[in-house]
Motif scaffolding. Structure first.
Motif, PDB file in Angstrom:
ATOM      1  N   ALA A  74       0.813  -1.207   0.000  1.00 40.24           N
ATOM      2  CA  ALA A  74       0.000   0.000   0.000  1.00 40.24           C
ATOM      3  C   ALA A  74       0.854   1.268   0.000  1.00 40.24           C
ATOM      4  O   ALA A  74       0.420   2.306  -0.511  1.00 40.24           O
ATOM      5  N   ASP A  75       2.063   1.206   0.522  1.00 38.84           N
ATOM      6  CA  ASP A  75       2.897   2.408   0.602  1.00 38.84           C
ATOM      7  C   ASP A  75       3.665   2.685  -0.690  1.00 38.84           C
ATOM      8  O   ASP A  75       4.518   3.568  -0.735  1.00 38.84           O
ATOM      9  N   GLY A  76       3.397   1.917  -1.760  1.00 41.47           N
ATOM     10  CA  GLY A  76       4.045   2.157  -3.040  1.00 41.47           C
ATOM     11  C   GLY A  76       5.343   1.396  -3.211  1.00 41.47           C
ATOM     12  O   GLY A  76       6.003   1.528  -4.239  1.00 41.47           O
ATOM     13  N   ARG A  77       5.721   0.607  -2.246  1.00 44.58           N
ATOM     14  CA  ARG A  77       6.925  -0.212  -2.357  1.00 44.58           C
ATOM     15  C   ARG A  77       6.528  -1.631  -2.764  1.00 44.58           C
ATOM     16  O   ARG A  77       5.358  -2.009  -2.697  1.00 44.58           O
ATOM     17  N   GLY A  82      10.841 -11.188  -0.301  1.00 42.67           N
ATOM     18  CA  GLY A  82      11.185 -10.707   1.026  1.00 42.67           C
ATOM     19  C   GLY A  82      12.027  -9.451   1.052  1.00 42.67           C
ATOM     20  O   GLY A  82      12.189  -8.843   2.106  1.00 42.67           O
ATOM     21  N   VAL A  83      12.582  -9.024  -0.086  1.00 39.25           N
ATOM     22  CA  VAL A  83      13.416  -7.824  -0.151  1.00 39.25           C
ATOM     23  C   VAL A  83      12.557  -6.667  -0.650  1.00 39.25           C
ATOM     24  O   VAL A  83      11.903  -6.772  -1.685  1.00 39.25           O
ATOM     25  N   VAL A  84      12.552  -5.554   0.093  1.00 42.43           N
ATOM     26  CA  VAL A  84      11.724  -4.401  -0.256  1.00 42.43           C
ATOM     27  C   VAL A  84      12.460  -3.551  -1.291  1.00 42.43           C
ATOM     28  O   VAL A  84      13.654  -3.257  -1.161  1.00 42.43           O
ATOM     29  N   HIS A  85      11.719  -3.167  -2.348  1.00 44.05           N
ATOM     30  CA  HIS A  85      12.267  -2.363  -3.445  1.00 44.05           C
ATOM     31  C   HIS A  85      11.316  -1.207  -3.731  1.00 44.05           C
ATOM     32  O   HIS A  85      10.103  -1.307  -3.523  1.00 44.05           O
ATOM     33  N   GLY A  86      11.889  -0.139  -4.282  1.00 43.75           N
ATOM     34  CA  GLY A  86      11.078   0.904  -4.899  1.00 43.75           C
ATOM     35  C   GLY A  86      10.835   0.503  -6.343  1.00 43.75           C
ATOM     36  O   GLY A  86      11.375  -0.494  -6.836  1.00 43.75           O
ATOM     37  N   LEU A  87      10.041   1.297  -7.066  1.00 44.16           N
ATOM     38  CA  LEU A  87       9.724   0.947  -8.453  1.00 44.16           C
ATOM     39  C   LEU A  87      10.974   0.976  -9.334  1.00 44.16           C
ATOM     40  O   LEU A  87      11.126   0.134 -10.227  1.00 44.16           O
ATOM     41  N   ASP A  88      11.882   1.898  -9.081  1.00 41.52           N
ATOM     42  CA  ASP A  88      13.096   1.997  -9.900  1.00 41.52           C
ATOM     43  C   ASP A  88      14.075   0.849  -9.623  1.00 41.52           C
ATOM     44  O   ASP A  88      14.699   0.307 -10.537  1.00 41.52           O
ATOM     45  N   THR A  89      14.222   0.449  -8.383  1.00 43.49           N
ATOM     46  CA  THR A  89      15.134  -0.665  -8.075  1.00 43.49           C
ATOM     47  C   THR A  89      14.491  -2.023  -8.360  1.00 43.49           C
ATOM     48  O   THR A  89      15.198  -3.012  -8.544  1.00 43.49           O
ATOM     49  N   LEU A  90      13.162  -2.048  -8.427  1.00 43.94           N
ATOM     50  CA  LEU A  90      12.462  -3.295  -8.729  1.00 43.94           C
ATOM     51  C   LEU A  90      12.794  -3.757 -10.140  1.00 43.94           C
ATOM     52  O   LEU A  90      13.018  -4.946 -10.372  1.00 43.94           O
ATOM     53  N   ARG A  91      12.837  -2.830 -11.073  1.00 43.53           N
ATOM     54  CA  ARG A  91      13.124  -3.200 -12.468  1.00 43.53           C
ATOM     55  C   ARG A  91      14.497  -3.852 -12.579  1.00 43.53           C
ATOM     56  O   ARG A  91      14.648  -4.878 -13.249  1.00 43.53           O
ATOM     57  N   SER A  92      15.512  -3.285 -11.948  1.00 45.90           N
ATOM     58  CA  SER A  92      16.850  -3.874 -12.051  1.00 45.90           C
ATOM     59  C   SER A  92      16.906  -5.244 -11.364  1.00 45.90           C
ATOM     60  O   SER A  92      17.585  -6.159 -11.846  1.00 45.90           O
ATOM     61  N   ALA A  93      16.184  -5.407 -10.262  1.00 41.21           N
ATOM     62  CA  ALA A  93      16.157  -6.712  -9.585  1.00 41.21           C
ATOM     63  C   ALA A  93      15.464  -7.761 -10.451  1.00 41.21           C
ATOM     64  O   ALA A  93      15.896  -8.920 -10.505  1.00 41.21           O
ATOM     65  N   LEU A  94      14.389  -7.368 -11.144  1.00 40.98           N
ATOM     66  CA  LEU A  94      13.686  -8.312 -12.014  1.00 40.98           C
ATOM     67  C   LEU A  94      14.511  -8.640 -13.250  1.00 40.98           C
ATOM     68  O   LEU A  94      14.494  -9.779 -13.728  1.00 40.98           O
ATOM     69  N   VAL A  95      15.236  -7.671 -13.794  1.00 38.33           N
ATOM     70  CA  VAL A  95      16.101  -7.942 -14.939  1.00 38.33           C
ATOM     71  C   VAL A  95      17.184  -8.938 -14.545  1.00 38.33           C
ATOM     72  O   VAL A  95      17.503  -9.873 -15.298  1.00 38.33           O
ATOM     73  N   GLN A  96      17.740  -8.776 -13.365  1.00 39.26           N
ATOM     74  CA  GLN A  96      18.772  -9.700 -12.894  1.00 39.26           C
ATOM     75  C   GLN A  96      18.188 -11.096 -12.680  1.00 39.26           C
ATOM     76  O   GLN A  96      18.808 -12.102 -13.035  1.00 39.26           O
ATOM     77  N   ALA A 110      -0.928  -8.444  -4.654  1.00 37.48           N
ATOM     78  CA  ALA A 110      -0.992  -7.150  -3.976  1.00 37.48           C
ATOM     79  C   ALA A 110      -1.499  -7.379  -2.562  1.00 37.48           C
ATOM     80  O   ALA A 110      -2.300  -8.284  -2.312  1.00 37.48           O
ATOM     81  N   SER A 111      -1.030  -6.539  -1.644  1.00 38.57           N
ATOM     82  CA  SER A 111      -1.541  -6.628  -0.279  1.00 38.57           C
ATOM     83  C   SER A 111      -2.992  -6.151  -0.278  1.00 38.57           C
ATOM     84  O   SER A 111      -3.454  -5.520  -1.225  1.00 38.57           O
ATOM     85  N   ALA A 112      -3.695  -6.459   0.788  1.00 41.67           N
ATOM     86  CA  ALA A 112      -5.135  -6.175   0.843  1.00 41.67           C
ATOM     87  C   ALA A 112      -5.436  -4.680   0.770  1.00 41.67           C
ATOM     88  O   ALA A 112      -6.463  -4.275   0.204  1.00 41.67           O
ATOM     89  N   ASP A 113      -4.563  -3.837   1.279  1.00 39.91           N
ATOM     90  CA  ASP A 113      -4.838  -2.397   1.287  1.00 39.91           C
ATOM     91  C   ASP A 113      -4.135  -1.643   0.162  1.00 39.91           C
ATOM     92  O   ASP A 113      -4.208  -0.415   0.087  1.00 39.91           O
ATOM     93  N   ASP A 115      -3.514  -0.213  -3.653  1.00 38.09           N
ATOM     94  CA  ASP A 115      -4.424   0.198  -4.721  1.00 38.09           C
ATOM     95  C   ASP A 115      -4.058  -0.525  -6.019  1.00 38.09           C
ATOM     96  O   ASP A 115      -3.003  -1.149  -6.149  1.00 38.09           O
ATOM     97  N   TYR A 116      -4.946  -0.419  -6.975  1.00 37.28           N
ATOM     98  CA  TYR A 116      -4.765  -1.145  -8.229  1.00 37.28           C
ATOM     99  C   TYR A 116      -3.566  -0.615  -9.019  1.00 37.28           C
ATOM    100  O   TYR A 116      -2.912  -1.372  -9.731  1.00 37.28           O
ATOM    101  N   GLN A 117      -3.277   0.653  -8.920  1.00 38.83           N
ATOM    102  CA  GLN A 117      -2.175   1.229  -9.685  1.00 38.83           C
ATOM    103  C   GLN A 117      -0.837   0.606  -9.299  1.00 38.83           C
ATOM    104  O   GLN A 117       0.007   0.370 -10.158  1.00 38.83           O
ATOM    105  N   ALA A 118      -0.641   0.305  -8.026  1.00 36.28           N
ATOM    106  CA  ALA A 118       0.597  -0.354  -7.597  1.00 36.28           C
ATOM    107  C   ALA A 118       0.709  -1.741  -8.218  1.00 36.28           C
ATOM    108  O   ALA A 118       1.788  -2.155  -8.668  1.00 36.28           O
ATOM    109  N   PHE A 119      -0.406  -2.452  -8.272  1.00 33.90           N
ATOM    110  CA  PHE A 119      -0.411  -3.785  -8.890  1.00 33.90           C
ATOM    111  C   PHE A 119      -0.144  -3.678 -10.389  1.00 33.90           C
ATOM    112  O   PHE A 119       0.634  -4.451 -10.952  1.00 33.90           O
TER     113      PHE A 119
END
Length: 138
Positions: A74-77, A82-96, A110-113, A115-119
């Motif tokens: 819900a907080d946009g992360r 188990g490793v918390v990422h922001g949207l910019d670091t998520l892309r590099s982790a997924l590419v790796q 997505a967690s219960a709280d 929003d759809y945009q994060a998903f």
């Protein structure tokens, strides 16, 4: 032309007697047709077909690797295994992850709280990173 009452009743009694008997001719016709059908079909049913079905090769199955878990919070992360990422670091982790094992499945949820945009952002980032197998997790 006088008709007596007794003749009317006697015709009525004779008509009822004639109608009370069952006509079995159509029943015999149906039975003969069914007999002919069974006589024609029975030799065909007795034929054995030589069907060789493919067998599963149990040795060829690859060991199952647990899928990557991506959870939009819900907080946009995003939490990737188990490793918390922001949207910019998520892309590099997924590419790796895609470079290490391109056939590994990514379970996106997505967690219960959240929003759809994060998903939706998680799905778009996963698709852009080159991961081929994306599934919706619970």
């Amino acid at each position: 032309m006088a008709v007596s009452q007794s003749s009317v009743f006697s015709e009525s009694a004779r008509g009822d007697a004639a109608l009370s008997q069952i006509n079995i001719t159509p029943l015999i016709d149906v039975m003969l047709v069914l007999l002919i059908i069974f006589m024609v079909i029975s030799p065909v049913v007795g034929l054995n077909l030589d069907a060789r079905l493919p067998q599963a090769n149990r040795e060829a199955t690859a060991p199952t690797v647990p899928p990557l878990q991506l959870v939009a919070q819900a907080d946009g992360r995003y939490r990737l295994d188990g490793v918390v990422h922001g949207l910019d670091t998520l892309r590099s982790a997924l590419v790796q992850s895609a470079a290490n094992d391109p056939e590994r499945v990514l379970m996106v949820s997505a967690s219960a709280d959240a929003d759809y945009q994060a998903f939706a952002n998680a799905l778009a980032t996963a698709e852009a990173s080159g991961i081929r197998q994306i599934a919706h997790g619970q």
